[in-house]
Design a protein around this motif. Sequence first.
Motif, short mmCIF file in Angstrom:
data_model
loop_
_atom_site.label_atom_id
_atom_site.label_comp_id
_atom_site.label_asym_id
_atom_site.label_seq_id
_atom_site.Cartn_x
_atom_site.Cartn_y
_atom_site.Cartn_z
N PRO A 107 0.79 -1.24 0.00
CA PRO A 107 0.00 0.00 0.00
C PRO A 107 0.82 1.28 0.00
N TYR A 108 1.98 1.29 0.69
CA TYR A 108 2.77 2.52 0.72
C TYR A 108 3.38 2.79 -0.65
N ARG A 122 2.18 1.86 -3.44
CA ARG A 122 1.07 2.28 -4.29
C ARG A 122 0.77 3.76 -4.10
N ALA A 123 0.79 4.19 -2.83
CA ALA A 123 0.50 5.59 -2.52
C ALA A 123 1.56 6.50 -3.16
N ARG A 177 0.91 6.68 -6.89
CA ARG A 177 -0.25 7.53 -7.17
C ARG A 177 0.12 9.00 -6.98
N PHE A 178 0.93 9.30 -5.98
CA PHE A 178 1.37 10.67 -5.73
C PHE A 178 2.10 11.22 -6.95
N TRP A 179 3.06 10.45 -7.47
CA TRP A 179 3.85 10.93 -8.61
C TRP A 179 3.02 10.97 -9.89
N ALA A 216 -0.10 11.76 -9.99
CA ALA A 216 -0.87 13.00 -9.85
C ALA A 216 0.02 14.21 -10.15
N TYR A 217 1.28 14.17 -9.66
CA TYR A 217 2.22 15.26 -9.91
C TYR A 217 2.45 15.43 -11.41
#
Lengths: 220, 227
Positions: free
Chosen positions: B90-91, B93-94, B97-99, B101-102
């Motif tokens: 999960p980390y 994956r997070a 997802r963060f990058w 979105a960036y």
Amino acid sequence: MANDEVILLDFWPSMFGMRLRIALAEKEIKYEYKDEDLRNKSPLLLQMNPIHKKIPVLIHNGKPICESIIGVEYIEEVWKDKAPLLPSDPYERAQARFWADYIDKKFYDSARKIWATKGEEQEAGKKDFIDVLKVLEGALGDKPFFGGDNFGYVDVALIGFYSWFHAYETYGNFSTEAECPKFVAWAKRCMQRDSVAKTLPDQHKVLEFVKILREKYGLE
Amino acid sequence: MAAGNVKLLGVWASPFVNRVEIALKIRSIESEFIQENLLNKSELLLKSNPVYKKIPVLFHDEKPICESLVILQYIDEVWPNGPSILHSDPYDRAISRFWAAYIDEKWFPLVTELRNAEGKEAKTAVLEKIYEGNLLLEEAFIKISKGKPFFGGDSIGYLDVVIGSLLGWVKAQEIMDEVKILDETKMPSLAEWDDRFCSDEIVKDIIPQPEKLVEVYRKYQESFYKK
């Protein structure tokens, strides 16, 4: 999970921070809440979110997760046995992600124009905002919540904004009940949940906060 | 693999469509490609994506899924054959997802801003912002890949697809503006990753050549302004 350390860096009126507070409450996760002074950001915030320097930041056992919707997915995946927020069917999950993304893309900017601008720009913002609400009403349909019978991901993504509605209606001079009664019915339904009722700040408190912001922008 | 009825509505030149094509190939999913006309949008597009009216739209057993990042996650979840697109932790994956979105919200819009900027001063100002972003991405690659060839590890994963799909258009912009956006002296690890990604079996027939994209762009401008 015992021995988990969960910290939330947040700011009380943030509708994005509210998403995480609600998700954590739904899953009954114990955490430490830290309210940031956004004019004087803490070293912890700058260290945990160096790229955007924004709240909310969820910190799990020392590791930061930035961006609220990503934080909600993380909470969902780590604490997956408690109060699931996403449906199990992949197609329904895709729909939930689509609508959360829509809210992120459309809701904030149009809503902001209502209280942070004036004249033509404000009118345009108001029109866009009501259009967005109507699209969301369409997505909700006759269901009690966006995901169906159960409170879930999209509801979590959206309900925080409801605490700002008194401010939107005051400065935009409109009634959400008159324009989008289904939306208001949905919001009131969500407010009956403990996780939401205990998380959302009082709408009058938010109005006071927005008034101060408007004074800063020279709008009062 | 027989995966039910799968169709992809799009255009070959769209990097967001390319993302979906790559993901389908990673999972060995056969699909029918339906060519869309962006200058005269079809009933199918308007009906299946009424909110944005944009491609790509993936149809699985006639049900539409819109938004490339949503589609990638759908493909990952529905057809669990072949290498995973998203990490399992999960980390991780997070972080992916963060990058993603960036890239979609900050970095790639700068490339579009560069295209629309007029005059050397304006273009230089945007380029500076892109270069700042490149340094962040270089650091992110080193941290996330942990010495492996891709963001996804040993094989192409979510973030490789998200960023890699845009490389054709970034290079097309380099040609049109006669500038270096992906400067290998400043981002050596990413430059190597770029070569690795673009020459990968799965990717190489999907990401269009930058020269072809320049042609497409110029033709689109002509038709657009003729209207």
